[in-house]
Design a protein around this motif. Structure first.
Motif, short mmCIF file in Angstrom:
data_model
loop_
_atom_site.label_atom_id
_atom_site.label_comp_id
_atom_site.label_asym_id
_atom_site.label_seq_id
_atom_site.Cartn_x
_atom_site.Cartn_y
_atom_site.Cartn_z
N MET A 63 23.61 -73.64 -37.36
CA MET A 63 24.84 -73.61 -38.14
C MET A 63 24.55 -73.02 -39.52
SD MET A 63 26.82 -75.04 -35.86
CE MET A 63 28.33 -75.50 -36.72
N VAL A 64 25.58 -72.39 -40.11
CA VAL A 64 25.47 -71.81 -41.45
C VAL A 64 26.70 -72.18 -42.25
CG1 VAL A 64 24.01 -69.87 -40.73
CG2 VAL A 64 26.50 -69.64 -40.68
N VAL A 65 26.57 -72.12 -43.57
CA VAL A 65 27.70 -72.38 -44.47
C VAL A 65 28.39 -71.05 -44.74
CG1 VAL A 65 28.39 -73.21 -46.75
CG2 VAL A 65 26.55 -74.36 -45.51
N SER A 66 29.63 -70.93 -44.30
CA SER A 66 30.38 -69.69 -44.49
C SER A 66 31.19 -69.67 -45.77
CB SER A 66 31.31 -69.44 -43.29
OG SER A 66 32.27 -70.48 -43.19
N ASP A 67 31.49 -70.85 -46.35
CA ASP A 67 32.28 -70.88 -47.57
C ASP A 67 32.07 -72.22 -48.28
OD1 ASP A 67 34.01 -69.98 -49.54
OD2 ASP A 67 35.80 -70.76 -48.53
N VAL A 68 32.23 -72.20 -49.62
CA VAL A 68 32.10 -73.39 -50.45
C VAL A 68 33.29 -73.43 -51.39
CG1 VAL A 68 30.65 -74.70 -52.03
CG2 VAL A 68 29.59 -73.20 -50.33
N GLN A 69 33.88 -74.62 -51.58
CA GLN A 69 35.00 -74.80 -52.50
C GLN A 69 34.80 -76.08 -53.31
OE1 GLN A 69 38.95 -74.51 -50.90
NE2 GLN A 69 38.51 -72.63 -49.74
N VAL A 70 35.32 -76.04 -54.54
CA VAL A 70 35.34 -77.22 -55.40
C VAL A 70 36.80 -77.63 -55.57
CG1 VAL A 70 34.80 -78.13 -57.68
CG2 VAL A 70 33.23 -76.52 -56.58
N VAL A 119 23.65 -72.96 -60.48
CA VAL A 119 24.33 -73.86 -61.41
C VAL A 119 24.08 -73.36 -62.82
CG1 VAL A 119 24.54 -76.23 -62.26
CG2 VAL A 119 24.05 -75.81 -59.83
N THR A 120 25.15 -73.27 -63.62
CA THR A 120 25.04 -72.89 -65.03
C THR A 120 25.80 -73.90 -65.89
OG1 THR A 120 27.02 -71.49 -64.95
CG2 THR A 120 24.91 -70.44 -64.43
N ALA A 121 25.46 -73.89 -67.18
CA ALA A 121 26.23 -74.71 -68.13
C ALA A 121 27.60 -74.08 -68.33
CB ALA A 121 25.48 -74.84 -69.45
N LYS A 122 28.58 -74.90 -68.60
CA LYS A 122 29.96 -74.43 -68.70
C LYS A 122 30.11 -73.47 -69.87
CE LYS A 122 34.73 -76.07 -68.67
NZ LYS A 122 35.61 -77.27 -68.70
N SER A 123 30.73 -72.30 -69.60
CA SER A 123 31.04 -71.28 -70.61
C SER A 123 29.79 -70.78 -71.32
CB SER A 123 32.06 -71.81 -71.63
OG SER A 123 33.23 -72.22 -71.00
N LYS A 124 28.69 -70.72 -70.62
CA LYS A 124 27.45 -70.24 -71.23
C LYS A 124 27.10 -68.83 -70.80
CE LYS A 124 26.15 -73.75 -73.75
NZ LYS A 124 25.89 -73.63 -75.22
N MET A 125 27.24 -68.52 -69.53
CA MET A 125 26.83 -67.22 -69.02
C MET A 125 27.59 -66.92 -67.73
SD MET A 125 23.04 -68.19 -67.54
CE MET A 125 22.71 -66.49 -67.16
N MET A 126 27.61 -65.63 -67.38
CA MET A 126 28.23 -65.15 -66.16
C MET A 126 27.14 -64.58 -65.25
SD MET A 126 31.46 -65.78 -66.58
CE MET A 126 32.20 -64.78 -65.31
N LEU A 127 27.24 -64.88 -63.99
CA LEU A 127 26.27 -64.40 -63.02
C LEU A 127 26.85 -63.22 -62.25
CD1 LEU A 127 24.86 -67.75 -61.57
CD2 LEU A 127 24.04 -66.41 -63.52
N GLN A 128 26.15 -62.10 -62.29
CA GLN A 128 26.57 -60.91 -61.57
C GLN A 128 26.39 -61.11 -60.06
OE1 GLN A 128 28.06 -58.41 -63.07
NE2 GLN A 128 27.72 -59.25 -65.13
N GLN A 129 27.33 -60.56 -59.31
CA GLN A 129 27.33 -60.60 -57.84
C GLN A 129 27.55 -62.01 -57.29
OE1 GLN A 129 23.66 -58.87 -56.46
NE2 GLN A 129 24.18 -56.81 -57.18
N CYS A 132 32.43 -67.56 -58.78
CA CYS A 132 32.57 -68.84 -59.48
C CYS A 132 33.38 -69.80 -58.61
CB CYS A 132 33.26 -68.64 -60.82
SG CYS A 132 33.47 -70.16 -61.78
N LEU A 133 32.81 -70.96 -58.35
CA LEU A 133 33.47 -71.95 -57.50
C LEU A 133 34.28 -72.96 -58.31
CD1 LEU A 133 30.51 -72.69 -55.07
CD2 LEU A 133 32.39 -71.11 -54.72
N GLY A 134 33.87 -73.26 -59.52
CA GLY A 134 34.55 -74.23 -60.36
C GLY A 134 33.55 -75.04 -61.15
N TYR A 139 29.26 -78.52 -65.74
CA TYR A 139 28.44 -77.50 -65.08
C TYR A 139 29.35 -76.63 -64.20
CZ TYR A 139 24.46 -80.36 -66.46
OH TYR A 139 23.54 -81.07 -67.17
N VAL A 140 28.97 -75.39 -64.04
CA VAL A 140 29.72 -74.43 -63.23
C VAL A 140 28.89 -74.08 -62.00
CG1 VAL A 140 30.88 -72.19 -63.17
CG2 VAL A 140 30.84 -73.52 -65.28
N LEU A 141 29.53 -74.10 -60.84
CA LEU A 141 28.85 -73.77 -59.58
C LEU A 141 29.17 -72.34 -59.19
CD1 LEU A 141 28.62 -76.89 -59.58
CD2 LEU A 141 28.96 -76.82 -57.10
#
Length: 278
Positions: A63-70, A119-129, A132-134, A139-141
């Motif tokens: 089995m694999v994870v096809s999607d993640v939601q917050v 996982v990043t701190a809220k409003s600290k940085m943006m991850l390319q590619q 954003c889940l929420g 913390y931002v996932l």
């Protein structure tokens, strides 16, 4: 952060864990955020201890994870999704105001799946590619989706012996390899004029009972005709009388089966009665 999507293994499970001791061995604990801070979720009201997010890439379950939601506690969980499990200490708990849910499908049913979770701190940085889940407790996932490749199991090499002398059922003599000077002997051709064979010789060659391959299902069954046909064999066969057979020509056949269709023509020419309207 360079992630090769074509050769990345998909995430098969997500979970919450209290620490490295409660985290299963086949899970990877996310202990720090991308900006270098601790990824311990401890800012919720009533939380006695923090917890971490962990993930697994073990494909043993297929089995694999096809999607993640917050989602929040007021939202209804989407169809086909489930909350992630919790590997917590007895007195620890997870914040219920926001929950993480995943969609788990068989590995052969999809071509794209979740490849990585960050996982990043809220409003600290943006991850390319990354998507954003929420945010949860400051913390931002983030997750990355794309095509994946599963490791192909390699066949264990086997040593195949080329010596086939042990497979012989007739003799254990050493046989030389086939060469132009050591070709198998061609059996002599039998003359077509030989009409009779020795009965004993035929039985020995066809039904050789020295091994199990020479035994047939008809061995021991006597040959006999049914009594119904024994009387007919004693009678002389009578030649059918062919004098009464007449060979007809094409002209005779056409005259015999000629039909003029006169009745049909008469019925077609017959006119229907005409009714006059008053």
């Amino acid at each position: 952060m360079s992630v090769s999507r074509a050769h990345s293994r998909p995430i098969t499970a997500l979970a919450w864990t209290s620490s490295g001791t409660t985290c299963p061995s086949y899970y990877t604990l996310i202990g720090t955020t991308e900006d270098g801070t601790a990824a311990n979720f401890t800012r919720g009201f009533g939380l006695k201890s923090g917890y971490y997010l962990c993930y697994s890439k073990d494909l043993a379950g297929g089995m694999v994870v096809s999607d993640v939601q917050v989602i929040s506690d007021k939202d209804t969980i989407p169809h086909g999704y489930c909350y992630i499990p919790e590997f917590m200490e007895p007195k620890a708990s997870v914040w219920k105001k926001k929950r993480v849910c995943v969609r788990i499908v068989p590995v052969d049913s999809v071509t794209n799946a979740v490849l990585d979770i960050r996982v990043t701190a809220k409003s600290k940085m943006m991850l390319q590619q990354y998507t954003c889940l929420g945010d949860i407790l400051g913390y931002v996932l983030w997750c990355m989706k794309g095509p994946f490749s599963t490791p192909t199991p390699k066949a264990k090499p086997r040593r195949i012996s080329l010596d086939l002398r042990q497979l012989s059922l007739e003799s254990s003599e050493t046989q030389l390899p086939l060469r132009p000077s050591n070709q198998p002997q061609v059996p002599p051709k039998l003359s077509c004029r030989r009409k009779t064979l020795d009965k004993n010789e035929l039985n020995e060659t066809v039904y050789d009972s020295s091994n199990i391959y020479g035994i047939t299902a008809m061995d021991g069954v006597p040959f006999a005709l049914h009594p119904k046909y024994e009387t007919q064999t004693n009678e002389k066969a009578t030649v059918p009388m062919l004098d009464d057979i007449r060979i007809k020509s094409i002209h005779d056949i056409e005259n015999e089966y000629h039909y003029t269709f006169a009745v049909e023509e008469l019925a077609a020419k017959r006119s229907r009665p005409i009714f006059s309207q008053p």
